[in-house]
Scaffold this motif. Structure first.
Motif, mmCIF file in Angstrom:
data_model
loop_
_atom_site.group_PDB
_atom_site.id
_atom_site.type_symbol
_atom_site.label_atom_id
_atom_site.label_comp_id
_atom_site.label_asym_id
_atom_site.label_seq_id
_atom_site.Cartn_x
_atom_site.Cartn_y
_atom_site.Cartn_z
ATOM 1 N N CYS A 170 38.097 -18.465 7.391
ATOM 2 C CA CYS A 170 36.942 -19.277 7.014
ATOM 3 C C CYS A 170 35.766 -18.821 7.868
ATOM 4 N N VAL A 171 34.586 -19.272 7.502
ATOM 5 C CA VAL A 171 33.392 -18.843 8.213
ATOM 6 C C VAL A 171 32.396 -19.993 8.299
ATOM 7 N N ASN A 172 31.644 -20.009 9.380
ATOM 8 C CA ASN A 172 30.552 -20.944 9.526
ATOM 9 C C ASN A 172 29.307 -20.216 9.035
ATOM 10 N N ARG A 173 28.776 -20.612 7.885
ATOM 11 C CA ARG A 173 27.631 -19.911 7.303
ATOM 12 C C ARG A 173 26.382 -20.023 8.155
ATOM 13 N N ARG A 174 26.267 -21.052 8.950
ATOM 14 C CA ARG A 174 25.086 -21.236 9.788
ATOM 15 C C ARG A 174 25.105 -20.285 10.981
ATOM 16 N N THR A 175 26.279 -20.157 11.635
ATOM 17 C CA THR A 175 26.368 -19.328 12.845
ATOM 18 C C THR A 175 26.863 -17.907 12.573
ATOM 19 N N GLY A 176 27.550 -17.711 11.465
ATOM 20 C CA GLY A 176 28.115 -16.406 11.148
ATOM 21 C C GLY A 176 29.451 -16.133 11.811
ATOM 22 N N VAL A 177 30.040 -17.131 12.447
ATOM 23 C CA VAL A 177 31.329 -16.948 13.107
ATOM 24 C C VAL A 177 32.455 -17.062 12.072
ATOM 25 N N MET A 178 33.302 -16.010 12.033
ATOM 26 C CA MET A 178 34.447 -15.982 11.130
ATOM 27 C C MET A 178 35.699 -16.339 11.933
ATOM 28 N N TYR A 179 36.545 -17.177 11.347
ATOM 29 C CA TYR A 179 37.802 -17.576 11.966
ATOM 30 C C TYR A 179 38.950 -17.005 11.148
ATOM 31 N N ILE A 180 39.903 -16.358 11.832
ATOM 32 C CA ILE A 180 41.042 -15.713 11.192
ATOM 33 C C ILE A 180 42.323 -16.394 11.666
ATOM 34 N N SER A 181 43.175 -16.790 10.714
ATOM 35 C CA SER A 181 44.449 -17.437 11.018
ATOM 36 C C SER A 181 45.518 -16.392 11.285
ATOM 37 N N MET A 226 50.385 -9.894 6.550
ATOM 38 C CA MET A 226 49.520 -9.587 5.413
ATOM 39 C C MET A 226 49.165 -8.097 5.424
ATOM 40 N N PRO A 227 49.224 -7.433 4.266
ATOM 41 C CA PRO A 227 48.818 -6.028 4.216
ATOM 42 C C PRO A 227 47.349 -5.872 4.626
ATOM 43 N N LYS A 228 47.025 -4.714 5.207
ATOM 44 C CA LYS A 228 45.663 -4.492 5.709
ATOM 45 C C LYS A 228 44.624 -4.636 4.598
ATOM 46 N N GLU A 229 44.966 -4.239 3.356
ATOM 47 C CA GLU A 229 44.023 -4.366 2.238
ATOM 48 C C GLU A 229 43.685 -5.819 1.961
ATOM 49 N N HIS A 230 44.672 -6.697 2.100
ATOM 50 C CA HIS A 230 44.445 -8.128 1.861
ATOM 51 C C HIS A 230 43.587 -8.728 2.972
ATOM 52 N N ILE A 231 43.840 -8.293 4.198
ATOM 53 C CA ILE A 231 43.028 -8.767 5.322
ATOM 54 C C ILE A 231 41.579 -8.324 5.134
ATOM 55 N N LEU A 232 41.395 -7.066 4.750
ATOM 56 C CA LEU A 232 40.046 -6.561 4.505
ATOM 57 C C LEU A 232 39.354 -7.369 3.417
ATOM 58 N N PHE A 233 40.048 -7.606 2.301
ATOM 59 C CA PHE A 233 39.427 -8.354 1.215
ATOM 60 C C PHE A 233 39.036 -9.758 1.674
ATOM 61 N N MET A 234 39.927 -10.410 2.405
ATOM 62 C CA MET A 234 39.649 -11.764 2.900
ATOM 63 C C MET A 234 38.427 -11.753 3.817
ATOM 64 N N MET A 235 38.330 -10.759 4.683
ATOM 65 C CA MET A 235 37.193 -10.697 5.598
ATOM 66 C C MET A 235 35.896 -10.397 4.848
ATOM 67 N N LEU A 236 35.960 -9.543 3.846
ATOM 68 C CA LEU A 236 34.775 -9.277 3.024
ATOM 69 C C LEU A 236 34.355 -10.535 2.263
ATOM 70 N N HIS A 237 35.332 -11.313 1.820
ATOM 71 C CA HIS A 237 35.052 -12.578 1.126
ATOM 72 C C HIS A 237 34.299 -13.537 2.053
ATOM 73 N N GLU A 238 34.805 -13.685 3.270
ATOM 74 C CA GLU A 238 34.156 -14.588 4.225
ATOM 75 C C GLU A 238 32.764 -14.078 4.592
ATOM 76 N N LYS A 239 32.635 -12.771 4.751
ATOM 77 C CA LYS A 239 31.331 -12.172 5.040
ATOM 78 C C LYS A 239 30.344 -12.468 3.920
ATOM 79 N N ALA A 240 30.821 -12.420 2.680
ATOM 80 C CA ALA A 240 29.956 -12.701 1.529
ATOM 81 C C ALA A 240 29.423 -14.128 1.570
ATOM 82 N N HIS A 241 30.243 -15.070 2.030
ATOM 83 C CA HIS A 241 29.768 -16.462 2.145
ATOM 84 C C HIS A 241 28.528 -16.528 3.040
ATOM 85 N N VAL A 242 28.545 -15.761 4.133
ATOM 86 C CA VAL A 242 27.418 -15.779 5.065
ATOM 87 C C VAL A 242 26.222 -15.034 4.483
#
Length: 128
Positions: free
Chosen positions: A23-34, A41-57
């Motif tokens: 998840c990510v805090n859109r105001r601060t830009g801090v991403m939290y990873i569980s 999780m495969p690296k491709e899935h982690i990358l996609f999840m991080m790109l998804h959270e980045k897109a929110h910001v």
């Protein structure tokens, strides 16, 4: 007026975020990873999840479909597996949740369209 982050400012690893791998805090830009979720999780899935959270910001949106779409664009442009982009959602989202089902369907549609348009995979056209 308070200024909002334009991108990810920090990535914080936590033990568990409940049902979500990130998840990510859109105001601060801090991403939290569980760590509970990404340990196996495969690296491709982690990358996609991080790109998804980045897109929110970057888009300053809480719209999950919009974040999925932006994440897919970046993920595909990097040359990663289209199939894995679909799995990144289907292995995390709840298929009994109608909004999750819609996101998974949209992701499959994006991957198929990209494969036809960018990769010339006309085999997919025979299934339409």
């Amino acid at each position: 007026m308070e200024e909002k982050a334009k991108g990810i400012t920090d990535v914080v690893r936590v033990a568990d975020l409940g049902r979500t791998p990130g998840c990510v805090n859109r105001r601060t830009g801090v991403m939290y990873i569980s760590m509970k979720h990404i340990n196996n999780m495969p690296k491709e899935h982690i990358l996609f999840m991080m790109l998804h959270e980045k897109a929110h910001v970057e888009l300053q949106t809480n719209d999950e479909n919009l974040a999925d779409e932006q994440a897919f664009k970046e993920y595909a442009a990097l040359g990663y597996s289209l199939k894995e982009s679909v799995k990144a959602l289907t292995r995390v989202l709840d298929d009994k949740n109608p909004s999750h089902n819609w996101r998974m369907y949209q992701q499959l549609q994006r991957a198929e369209k990209y494969d036809i348009e960018k990769n010339g995979n006309t085999k997919l056209l025979n299934h339409a």
